[in-house]
Write an enzyme that holds these catalytic residues in place. Structure first.
Site, PDB file in Angstrom:
ATOM      1  N   HIS A 269       0.836  -1.202   0.000  1.00 55.90           N
ATOM      2  CA  HIS A 269       0.000   0.000   0.000  1.00 55.90           C
ATOM      3  C   HIS A 269       0.880   1.265   0.000  1.00 55.90           C
ATOM      4  O   HIS A 269       0.714   2.153  -0.838  1.00 55.90           O
ATOM      5  CB  HIS A 269      -0.898  -0.025   1.248  1.00 55.90           C
ATOM      6  CG  HIS A 269      -1.817   1.146   1.387  1.00 55.90           C
ATOM      7  ND1 HIS A 269      -3.135   1.109   0.996  1.00 55.90           N
ATOM      8  CD2 HIS A 269      -1.620   2.395   1.860  1.00 55.90           C
ATOM      9  CE1 HIS A 269      -3.704   2.292   1.224  1.00 55.90           C
ATOM     10  NE2 HIS A 269      -2.802   3.091   1.757  1.00 55.90           N
ATOM     11  N   GLU A 270       1.822   1.315   0.923  1.00 55.35           N
ATOM     12  CA  GLU A 270       2.695   2.491   1.000  1.00 55.35           C
ATOM     13  C   GLU A 270       3.550   2.610  -0.260  1.00 55.35           C
ATOM     14  O   GLU A 270       3.826   3.721  -0.727  1.00 55.35           O
ATOM     15  CB  GLU A 270       3.569   2.446   2.258  1.00 55.35           C
ATOM     16  CG  GLU A 270       2.803   2.450   3.589  1.00 55.35           C
ATOM     17  CD  GLU A 270       1.784   3.583   3.728  1.00 55.35           C
ATOM     18  OE1 GLU A 270       2.025   4.666   3.184  1.00 55.35           O
ATOM     19  OE2 GLU A 270       0.730   3.363   4.367  1.00 55.35           O
ATOM     20  N   HIS A 273       1.754   4.496  -2.864  1.00 54.99           N
ATOM     21  CA  HIS A 273       1.930   5.953  -2.673  1.00 54.99           C
ATOM     22  C   HIS A 273       3.328   6.393  -3.141  1.00 54.99           C
ATOM     23  O   HIS A 273       3.489   7.431  -3.777  1.00 54.99           O
ATOM     24  CB  HIS A 273       1.782   6.313  -1.185  1.00 54.99           C
ATOM     25  CG  HIS A 273       0.373   6.265  -0.669  1.00 54.99           C
ATOM     26  ND1 HIS A 273      -0.647   7.005  -1.218  1.00 54.99           N
ATOM     27  CD2 HIS A 273      -0.191   5.575   0.373  1.00 54.99           C
ATOM     28  CE1 HIS A 273      -1.775   6.786  -0.537  1.00 54.99           C
ATOM     29  NE2 HIS A 273      -1.530   5.919   0.422  1.00 54.99           N
ATOM     30  N   GLU A 299      -4.661   7.809  -2.993  1.00 50.69           N
ATOM     31  CA  GLU A 299      -5.147   6.553  -2.422  1.00 50.69           C
ATOM     32  C   GLU A 299      -5.435   5.532  -3.529  1.00 50.69           C
ATOM     33  O   GLU A 299      -5.284   4.327  -3.314  1.00 50.69           O
ATOM     34  CB  GLU A 299      -6.403   6.824  -1.581  1.00 50.69           C
ATOM     35  CG  GLU A 299      -6.868   5.660  -0.738  1.00 50.69           C
ATOM     36  CD  GLU A 299      -5.955   5.350   0.454  1.00 50.69           C
ATOM     37  OE1 GLU A 299      -5.012   6.133   0.733  1.00 50.69           O
ATOM     38  OE2 GLU A 299      -6.205   4.310   1.107  1.00 50.69           O
TER      39      GLU A 299
END
Lengths: 512, 512
Positions: A269-270, A273, A299
């Site tokens: 997830h990170e 980003h 997101e």
């Protein structure tokens, strides 16, 4: 023509000043990163003050009237240039930021920041004591200040300015019907799935030693495309991504040894980003354009990599043999199909951050609706816990065991404000599906290459279509450019139905 | 009386503004620390700019005429207070800093900084290629700029203002005779020692695994009094100490696996600096007083702990059994006496940072004299390597193998300036001996307690007499207060003669 060439030195002046302001903001981010990773506890008090000073000076420099004059003087230069040129975009985006910033009095910002700090500390305590009443007066004050903040702007709905801070162009009149439709379509799907026999996922909750988890995660994210020459990974209690320049983008992670999924998926997830931040065009370095377009678009990239890629069958066809090799004892009896089903198990649960991708948006929309009700004055803070629990009962069929697992679970209302806090999460999921669909339509090979452990095709497409532009385009502009259509829930619903019909062997309701 | 009470709000205003300026300076330090410890290489370019911006804003804020007005308005308040009250000291020290800062034009600072950055990079290259001619034109420019910098101030000797930046109150007319006397007394001692049979120290150059070295070092510095709740230790290529607040003081270290002394003694050295910073009174937090008094005083604390304590017989009576336990294979055949002699071996060598405590000051004084000669226009930069080698031949009986091990070994002239760069090192050694002698005179138990691994007595005495005061007193004031005498070379000479007569079984020349 002479007017325009006269403007260019002013453009350079503007750009240089914006870079210096960004340097102050970045310094605050570095101090924050340091605080959560390596700072000794003795540094806490001074560090809070140091970060506040940097932010104050950045705000002071940015709201200086001379910035407004430069922006005014640059209007002819801006008009002489293509809309999406770097120069025109920088002037346009800066003007939006400036006009927003000067509406908020500095004394108000200082007052709000101080309140947020105290409220946050009270929340930490209240949450550990499972006692909402401790934090209730602070939340009441936060609500009042959030309403005051909105009042500095013209609005149709009081939440609109707060949403606009992070998801520019989105409004309650756009989001409410969209989210209502999404909810109406999700509820029967969740109902159908949770009535089916539950998936066996105990294989994920064995002992997975930390070092091996980190090593596997490192391999995965390097393969995906995270550039360790221009970034790093550290451990923190609450994972986040920070960008100190396009060449220095850092992620953090946390590892639970009794839960395999936590570290890996939050790391991917990170990285979603981070790929965005690492992929911004170097031409934008040091300017306010060198950021993501909006909360929802940012997101969308984390969710795209975490869920659409990271929880796909193809991804694990590629990585599962390697994972089994590392965790032989834990995973040798588990087939790739069983593993794939386990990491995609759908279940009603009380905590948003633990939710699967089908129920996740229900959690978000509960918060969105309650935020609006509070801002509209239809819901008093003292009635919030009850309203929260009622809505969880209705949408997720459960009542949280206590307020710490209920209304106090997320930091947002307690450390930040009421309004604009949650829509970005659901927007992210919707946009991720819409963008991924466009990528696959552009080149179906995108999906197949993932199976072979090749993420370059997707990464390059995203970089070309989204990452490189930074903040040049708003979310709506970007969605239209990239997918040829305005934001819609359809791609997300198609994605959910295809994937979970297959996983749960169900014929799920079809989108009209 | 009414004038004075009217002043107090201005005092608070001054203090708050100084704290905010310090916040900017600290942020630059954090960014620098991060750059040398954890930053990915991709961050290099932006980081240089970010640090420069922070320093520029700090300078801009500090040299604002309104600071001068506050200082002027606060004169009656200052006069109404005791000299060493925090308030009077803050006003006095800030005024000195302010009057110095406003003499230097901002454009000059910017020009000099840019030149320093390019000169530094050229030095790195020239040093690796062992080619002084590459960096010579840059050093010529540095010399010119250093002279220009000095010219902004009144002076008796052109080096005085540059020395005064870091060792306030010290001048060429004080230092030159002092250093000449020191040199005249040291040369025969070095001659006597190096004519004696050399000490066998090969035990120090075996394989010492890094992890064990770090573990032992950690134990030692914790016992000495480094507070890990208010500091931390990381690895860097060039060890340094940085203070981000009194509660957050960090040291760095480097480990060579084939050399036991490097990591340990450089760690103790940095801890000496760090104890000073950690020991400053909390009352001074966030103000310009929350720093060491001068370069020489700071260095005195690092050298006191590194050499007078860390290389003492008593220290190793305490720690050697533990060290032997960790490095059984390497040290079991070595007695504590042999080990003690090995870590105190005196030898002429070309590199300052590797020098023992007897020859060390000879290295420093060579640089000090050459700096003065360059500033006086008596030595041209192109003749510097030859002058360097000649003086090494005279004082240390050797000629460096090449200019990288000679005139280019230290970064100072190439990354900073010519003038004021080196006197602090020798002042540190002299002051350390004078202060330690005073501590032992105050309580002879200081020495004996070290043997028992108890450093509290010395640490408390130093904290009470030196650390807590921060910058309240100048170096000369502090030396007089603490030792009852002005700066002198005698305590250092007594220390060297006592210690090395014993180690080398020689009757060394006695100070008259």
């Amino acid at each position: 023509m002479s007017t325009i060439s006269l403007c260019e030195p002013k453009y350079l002046e503007l750009k240089n000043r914006l870079t210096q302001i960004q340097d102050l903001e970045v310094a605050a981010c570095v101090l924050n990163w340091d605080q959560t990773t390596y700072m000794p506890t003795g540094g806490t008090y001074a560090r809070g003050r140091q970060i506040a000073t940097l932010k104050e000076f950045a705000h002071e420099k940015f709201t200086d009237p001379s910035i407004g004059e430069l922006l005014e003087d640059l209007r002819p230069y801006e008009k002489s240039l293509p809309y999406d040129s770097t120069e025109a975009s920088l002037i346009r985006v800066t003007r939006r930021d400036y006009e927003r910033a000067i509406r908020i009095p500095s004394e108000f910002m200082a007052k709000f920041s101080q309140h947020q700090a105290v409220s946050y500390e009270t929340w930490v305590k209240a949450k550990s004591l499972k006692d909402f009443s401790l934090v209730q007066p602070y939340l009441e004050k936060t609500l009042e200040l959030s309403r005051e903040l909105a009042s500095f702007f013209p609005y149709k709905h009081i939440a609109d300015p707060l949403i606009d801070f992070v998801d520019e162009g989105m409004t309650v009149s756009i989001l409410r019907p969209l989210f209502n439709e999404l909810r109406q379509k999700l509820l029967p799907i969740v109902e159908a799935i949770t009535s089916a026999p539950p998936i066996e996922d105990s294989c994920l909750y064995q002992h997975y030693p930390k070092e091996q988890q980190l090593k596997f995660g490192h391999t995965v994210i390097e393969r995906i495309g995270f550039d360790f020459q221009r970034g790093r990974q550290d451990e923190t209690p609450h994972p986040f991504t920070s960008s100190f320049s396009i060449g220095d983008v850092r992620i953090t992670t946390r590892v639970y040894e009794d839960n395999f999924t936590e570290a890996l998926f939050s790391t991917i997830h990170e990285v979603g980003h981070a790929l965005y931040e690492q992929g911004i065009s170097l031409e934008l370095e040091g300017t306010p354009l060198a950021e993501g377009s909006s909360s929802g678009i940012h997101e969308s990239q984390s969710r795209l990599w975490e869920n659409i890629v990271g929880r796909s069958r193809g991804f694990w066809e590629c990585f599962y043999p390697q994972l089994q090799g590392i965790f032989l004892q834990q995973l040798s009896p588990v087939s790739v199909s069983e593993f794939y089903r386990a990491i995609n198990k759908v279940a009603n649960s009380p905590i948003r951050t633990d939710a699967d991708e089908v129920t996740y948006n229900l959690h978000v929309m509960i918060r969105f609706d309650l935020e609006l009700a509070m801002l509209e004055g239809k819901l008093a803070v003292q009635d919030l816990p009850e309203a929260w629990n009622e809505r969880y009962k209705t949408d997720l069929g459960l009542v949280p065991a206590n307020d710490s697992e209920g209304v106090m679970q997320d930091v947002h209302w307690y450390g930040d404000m009421v309004g604009g806090m949650f829509q970005g999460y659901t927007l992210g999921n919707l946009i991720a599906a819409q963008i991924y669909e466009a990528a696959v339509k552009f080149d179906p090979e995108v999906t197949f290459s993932i199976e072979r452990g090749n993420f370059t095709l997707l990464h390059k497409w995203l970089k070309h279509n989204i990452y490189q532009h930074g903040r040049k385009y708003t979310a709506n502009e970007l969605i239209n450019r990239v997918t040829g259509k305005p934001l819609s829930i359809d791609p997300f619903m198609r994605y959910i139905q295809d994937k979970y019909s297959n996983i749960y062997h169900l014929k799920l309701p079809i989108v009209a």
